[in-house]
Design an enzyme around this catalytic site. Sequence first.
Site, PDB file in Angstrom:
ATOM      1  N   CYS A 313       0.824  -1.208   0.000  1.00 30.49           N
ATOM      2  CA  CYS A 313       0.000   0.000   0.000  1.00 30.49           C
ATOM      3  C   CYS A 313       0.857   1.255   0.000  1.00 30.49           C
ATOM      4  O   CYS A 313       1.834   1.341   0.741  1.00 30.49           O
ATOM      5  CB  CYS A 313      -0.853  -0.048   1.259  1.00 30.49           C
ATOM      6  N   GLY A 369      -3.060 -10.674   3.447  1.00 28.25           N
ATOM      7  CA  GLY A 369      -2.781 -10.570   2.023  1.00 28.25           C
ATOM      8  C   GLY A 369      -1.386 -11.107   1.771  1.00 28.25           C
ATOM      9  O   GLY A 369      -1.187 -12.244   1.327  1.00 28.25           O
ATOM     10  N   ASN A 370      -0.403 -10.294   2.131  1.00 29.84           N
ATOM     11  CA  ASN A 370       1.000 -10.646   1.972  1.00 29.84           C
ATOM     12  C   ASN A 370       1.313 -12.051   2.490  1.00 29.84           C
ATOM     13  O   ASN A 370       1.979 -12.848   1.822  1.00 29.84           O
ATOM     14  CB  ASN A 370       1.819  -9.598   2.737  1.00 29.84           C
ATOM     15  N   TYR A 393       2.607 -10.422  -6.156  1.00 31.96           N
ATOM     16  CA  TYR A 393       1.643  -9.870  -5.193  1.00 31.96           C
ATOM     17  C   TYR A 393       1.515  -8.387  -5.509  1.00 31.96           C
ATOM     18  O   TYR A 393       2.519  -7.684  -5.600  1.00 31.96           O
ATOM     19  CB  TYR A 393       2.167 -10.080  -3.760  1.00 31.96           C
ATOM     20  N   ARG A 409     -12.301   0.966  -6.027  1.00 29.58           N
ATOM     21  CA  ARG A 409     -11.798   0.890  -4.646  1.00 29.58           C
ATOM     22  C   ARG A 409     -10.964   2.134  -4.323  1.00 29.58           C
ATOM     23  O   ARG A 409     -10.986   2.653  -3.235  1.00 29.58           O
ATOM     24  CB  ARG A 409     -10.935  -0.361  -4.476  1.00 29.58           C
TER      25      ARG A 409
END
Length: 501
Positions: A313, A369-370, A393, A409
Amino acid sequence: MSAVSGPNQALFAGFESLTFDDVLVVPGWSDVLPSDVTTGTTIGGIDLALPFMSAAMDTVTEAPLAIALAREGGIGIVHRNLSILEQAQHVDRVKRSQAGMITAPVSLGPAATLADAEEIMSRHSISGVPITDEGERLVGILTNRDIRFCTTAEYDRPVTEFMTTENLITAPVGTSLDQAVEVLHRYRIEKLPLVDDEGRLRGLITVKDIRKRIEKPHASLDDEGRLRVGAAIGVADAMDRAEALADAGVDMLVVDTAHGHTRGVVDTVGNVKHKWPEIVVVGGNVVTRDGVEALVAAGADVVKVGVGAGSICTTRIVAGAGMPQLTAIYECALAGAELGVPIVADGGIVTSGDIVKAFAAGADAVMLGNALAGVDEAPGELELVDGSMWKTYRGMGSAGAMRGRAIDRYATGQVAPGSTAGAGKHVPEGVEARVRYSGSLAELIGQLVGGLRAGMGYAGAASLEELRTKTRLTKVTGAGLRESHPHDVVVHQGDADFHHG
Ligand code: IMP
């Protein structure tokens, strides 16, 4: 003199906030062994043996990972960078991958050909299909065994010529799984059709499903014995998407946005919950008490917490906004506890130690996630770089992902209605990256759960509830953090990446 507006008087209120690396769990009196602790949680009425959700990201959760995670006891959230139909198909695959009793088995009529049967069996990955007449009465069953030696010339012949009809073993509606096991064993058959008094097909119990249940006794199952699965929706096409997902049997709808404390998200949560009261609705993401209250007032069953904490992010760099994740979890969990709503900690969790800290700060579940992107079941191929194995990723707000459908989003609200400035250009809030390959999901989850259990042992907590309520944290300095990692040694290569240890 022109008026000058000074800064917000409360600018520095609640100024300091912390994240995972800022703290450690203080080891406390413990009479629990890590092997004896329980890791179960309840999210919006759904019981999970493991408090893990997978991130709704296109490099993390599609059907294979959702299936693997639900089998371990967590729940996967299928991403929405897909057409509505494709996303609903992923949900459908999860729901069909395992069943207690299949209530609406795929069947064929007597006029169907062997080719039809082949097609339908491979489409649904099943090894047999019941044959029913126009009145839905069971007339036979065709399994792989019946057609093993068929030649291609026979493919346009009707299934009735090949199906098993004699000594067709069936059981009445209402047969329990235990009774079914007994019948399947007694007759050495693989599939047991359930029929009503008129002989109409009403269900199917298979050896394969029973075996799956025995293999993974802690799997997350719905009332029909199917795996649990969630799926993400946005704001733009929320109702159409939710409708298709609900039809596919989704258990949890996650209103998946970067900033959930907004009119659009609050309204969407309200509309979705109103239309599908039986489906668990998760709202997010927020990082403040006010945000939790707004989503809960709209009808959210669960609130997801985290802005800018994700490993991929760049929101905090691009927009200067966010909240260190541990404080965000704590603030939101205080509000959630008052309102009786569970909190999911989403973003920034890389190690099992981070998971322990997230629960200590008040979370009811964590979204990963990661930590999951490197497993076999995550989408994408393995890459070999510099002699190591990696998987892609990427942030859902990265330039690459925003070329897909989940663009709203991050992009909604970037341009004011009617403004042309910057129109058509989207500012990425995430990066495209790779993570180290980490083997099968089951192995990785074993490592993460092992770490969580160890942390619970140090905290003296026999359950997540106790971990939440009993734990004390201590703030560490830079020197303390350095001391936490292996130091003053040269770590052997195999141990250099001890992320999940
Ligand atoms: P991780 O587990 O630290 O990698 O964080 C995963 C979380 O980051 C997701 O569940 C999302 O909430 C969030 N996220 C996903 N994509 C992006 C992005 O592009 N920018 C910011 N946050 C993102």
